[in-house]
Design an enzyme around this catalytic site. Sequence first.
Site, mmCIF file in Angstrom:
data_model
loop_
_atom_site.group_PDB
_atom_site.id
_atom_site.type_symbol
_atom_site.label_atom_id
_atom_site.label_comp_id
_atom_site.label_asym_id
_atom_site.label_seq_id
_atom_site.Cartn_x
_atom_site.Cartn_y
_atom_site.Cartn_z
ATOM 1 N N SER A 141 0.626 -1.427 -0.474
ATOM 2 C CA SER A 141 0.156 -0.079 0.376
ATOM 3 C C SER A 141 0.770 1.140 -0.434
ATOM 4 C CB SER A 141 -1.003 0.163 1.147
ATOM 5 O OG SER A 141 -0.077 0.118 2.304
ATOM 6 N N LYS A 200 -6.557 4.844 8.042
ATOM 7 C CA LYS A 200 -5.321 5.290 7.726
ATOM 8 C C LYS A 200 -4.863 6.598 7.319
ATOM 9 C CE LYS A 200 -3.222 1.195 4.557
ATOM 10 N NZ LYS A 200 -3.259 0.886 3.698
#
Length: 268
Positions: free
Chosen positions: A162, A211
């Site tokens: 990611s 996140k």
Amino acid sequence: MSDTKLSKALTSPRTRALALCGALVAALFGVAAFVPLPYTLTWPGLTADTLGTYQDKPVLTITGAPLRTTDGQLRMVTITATNPDQRNTFLRSMQSWFDPKEAVRPTETVYPQGDPAKAEEVTAQQMAESQDSATAAALSYLHLSPDQVKVKVDLGDIGGPSAGQMLALGIVDKLAGDGMGGDLTGGLTIAGTGTIDRDGTVGPVGGVPLKTQAAARDGATVFLLPRDECTDAKVNTPKSLRLVPVGTLDEAVSALKALKSGGSVPSC
């Protein structure tokens, strides 16, 4: 009701049976609250500036081309999860379910391999592939040859794919900035997530609601994310964070330039 009738009602077989059933149900719920379940708890993890250092080492070491002195930050973000061997209880899982700073996911979706050592091996491989793709995408965007320009990435033991988008942006900023002598960041703390292919396509990663919280916690005011994850990103989004969806590295660079100039910027 008279005392006699009340006494008979309380001592009737039906009342005693209901009381017994109630006690059994309460006992079952009490036991179930502490029974381990195959779920993993996740929460906002660390972030790292791809323009700076991580664990006292440069995240990006680039040779073969002149480098710029950069300002601002481009932070990749992570989530943290309980170990796959840990079996979280029903009670603990329910607590996380109602906590916006935590999430509960089936363990098999977080650790498809089951074995912690195998899971670590897989995420390390994903990170290595992500670094290669980020380098290829950034150099292609800048029309630079990978035979002359070499990029080394050091993010310690952070795994997974990611960080790709933010690594690519870090490479672009260190080598070319905004193309007009300035920084891509405009001096801001930019965070983001997303896989990246060698052709520059930015892909979804999961865990975006956690996140965004990690990003805001560490000072980011802008969050770049894959366009397909806009809906998820709007869950519990910190008020201080601006969501900017993109589909390619080119779009990400253009969005950052627009932020600096006051131009049109995509939003979720």
